[in-house]
Design an enzyme around this catalytic site. Structure first.
Site, PDB file in Angstrom:
ATOM      1  N   TYR A   1      -1.979   1.414  -1.892  1.00  0.00           N
ATOM      2  CA  TYR A   1      -3.406   1.323  -1.558  1.00  0.00           C
ATOM      3  C   TYR A   1      -3.886   2.608  -0.889  1.00  0.00           C
ATOM      4  O   TYR A   1      -4.963   3.136  -1.208  1.00  0.00           O
ATOM      5  CB  TYR A   1      -3.621   0.116  -0.646  1.00  0.00           C
ATOM      6  CG  TYR A   1      -5.053  -0.228  -0.339  1.00  0.00           C
ATOM      7  CD1 TYR A   1      -5.854  -0.869  -1.274  1.00  0.00           C
ATOM      8  CD2 TYR A   1      -5.604   0.066   0.910  1.00  0.00           C
ATOM      9  CE1 TYR A   1      -7.175  -1.212  -0.973  1.00  0.00           C
ATOM     10  CE2 TYR A   1      -6.911  -0.277   1.222  1.00  0.00           C
ATOM     11  CZ  TYR A   1      -7.688  -0.912   0.267  1.00  0.00           C
ATOM     12  OH  TYR A   1      -8.993  -1.242   0.564  1.00  0.00           O
TER      13      TYR A   1
ATOM     14  N   LYS B   1      -6.738   5.101  -2.315  1.00  0.00           N
ATOM     15  CA  LYS B   1      -7.968   5.358  -1.573  1.00  0.00           C
ATOM     16  C   LYS B   1      -8.101   6.828  -1.190  1.00  0.00           C
ATOM     17  O   LYS B   1      -9.227   7.353  -1.106  1.00  0.00           O
ATOM     18  CB  LYS B   1      -8.028   4.462  -0.334  1.00  0.00           C
ATOM     19  CG  LYS B   1      -8.219   2.981  -0.669  1.00  0.00           C
ATOM     20  CD  LYS B   1      -9.421   2.752  -1.587  1.00  0.00           C
ATOM     21  CE  LYS B   1      -9.812   1.289  -1.679  1.00  0.00           C
ATOM     22  NZ  LYS B   1     -10.956   1.066  -2.583  1.00  0.00           N
TER      23      LYS B   1
END
Length: 256
Positions: free
Chosen positions: A157, A161
């Site tokens: 993640y 991001k």
């Protein structure tokens, strides 16, 4: 129509708009006068968002699509153009979690998260930019996260991001000459189903998780989806035409 909004309504797409930040953003953009394609993996789950917009007098319809799949994205754009028109606003919000420590993280966990977040934003933006260029106006807002700075149990993640930020800056450079801006919003702790899932993974009751987070945030509370939607509303407006390539952290205080 919001005073900070635009001089004319436009066609907007919000991905991952069935719930949470995506739903709040879709509803806010509709309040600003835009027609909104409410896109999510399961179109049926978009009903609540669409119903809210329509009940308030706005225009919206649900679009089922897997943003990580090229053919699915192409089909979605055909549906959107036929139903609403050519889009000039895109909010890439779709995301999933497959949290785990690195030594436990599977290749499929890595691929799934990078696929939805980064590949999805790429496919959606590549398809949308042609209509933005034709119109001489475009707004792309990509959802990053404070996790881009690194977060335990989120190697996939965090990488996605962080990648979203570089992707955003490159879009701003390439598309600026066509009247298209690209910016990223990096939320801190926002109270959503996704943060509830994180609390569950950590075996912490959600109310305790929220209270603990709020205690560390200078403004004394956790964020709500509307906090992100309000910023997205500005970034897609005509008034934000000189704001591009920026990563804006929305975390209730300064970030590292």
């Amino acid at each position: 129509m919001s005073e900070q909004g635009m001089s004319e309504p436009r066609i907007a797409i919000v991905t991952g708009a069935a719930r949470g930040i995506g739903a709040a953003t879709a509803i806010r953009l509709a309040e600003d006068g835009h027609a909104v394609a409410v896109l999510d993996l399961n179109g049926d789950q978009c009903a609540a968002t669409v119903d809210t917009i329509v009940a308030q007098g706005g225009r919206a319809f649900a679009v089922a699509a897997d943003v990580s799949d090229e053919a699915s994205v192409a089909a979605a754009f055909e549906t959107i153009i036929a139903g609403l028109g050519e889009p000039t606003i895109l909010v890439n919000n779709a995301g999933i979690l497959r949290d785990n420590l690195l030594f436990k993280m599977t290749t499929s966990d890595w691929d799934a998260v990078l696929g939805v977040h980064l590949r999805g934003a790429f496919l959606m933006s590549r398809s949308a930019q042609r209509y933005m260029r034709n119109a001489g106006f475009g707004r792309i807002v990509n959802l990053s996260s404070i996790s881009a700075l690194g977060n335990r149990g989120q190697a996939n993640y965090a990488a996605a991001k962080a990648g979203m930020q570089g992707f955003t800056k490159t879009l701003a450079i390439e598309l600026g000459q066509f009247g298209v801006t690209a910016n990223a919003i990096a939320p801190g702790f926002i109270q959503t189903d996704m943060t509830a899932a994180t609390a569950e993974r950590l075996h912490i009751p959600f109310d305790e998780f929220i209270a603990g987070a709020a205690a560390e945030i200078p403004v004394g509370r956790v964020g709500q989806p509307a906090d992100i939607a309000n910023l997205a509303s500005f970034l897609v407006s005509e008034g934000a035409g000189f704001v591009s390539g920026q990563v804006i952290y929305v975390a209730g205080g300064p970030t590292d």
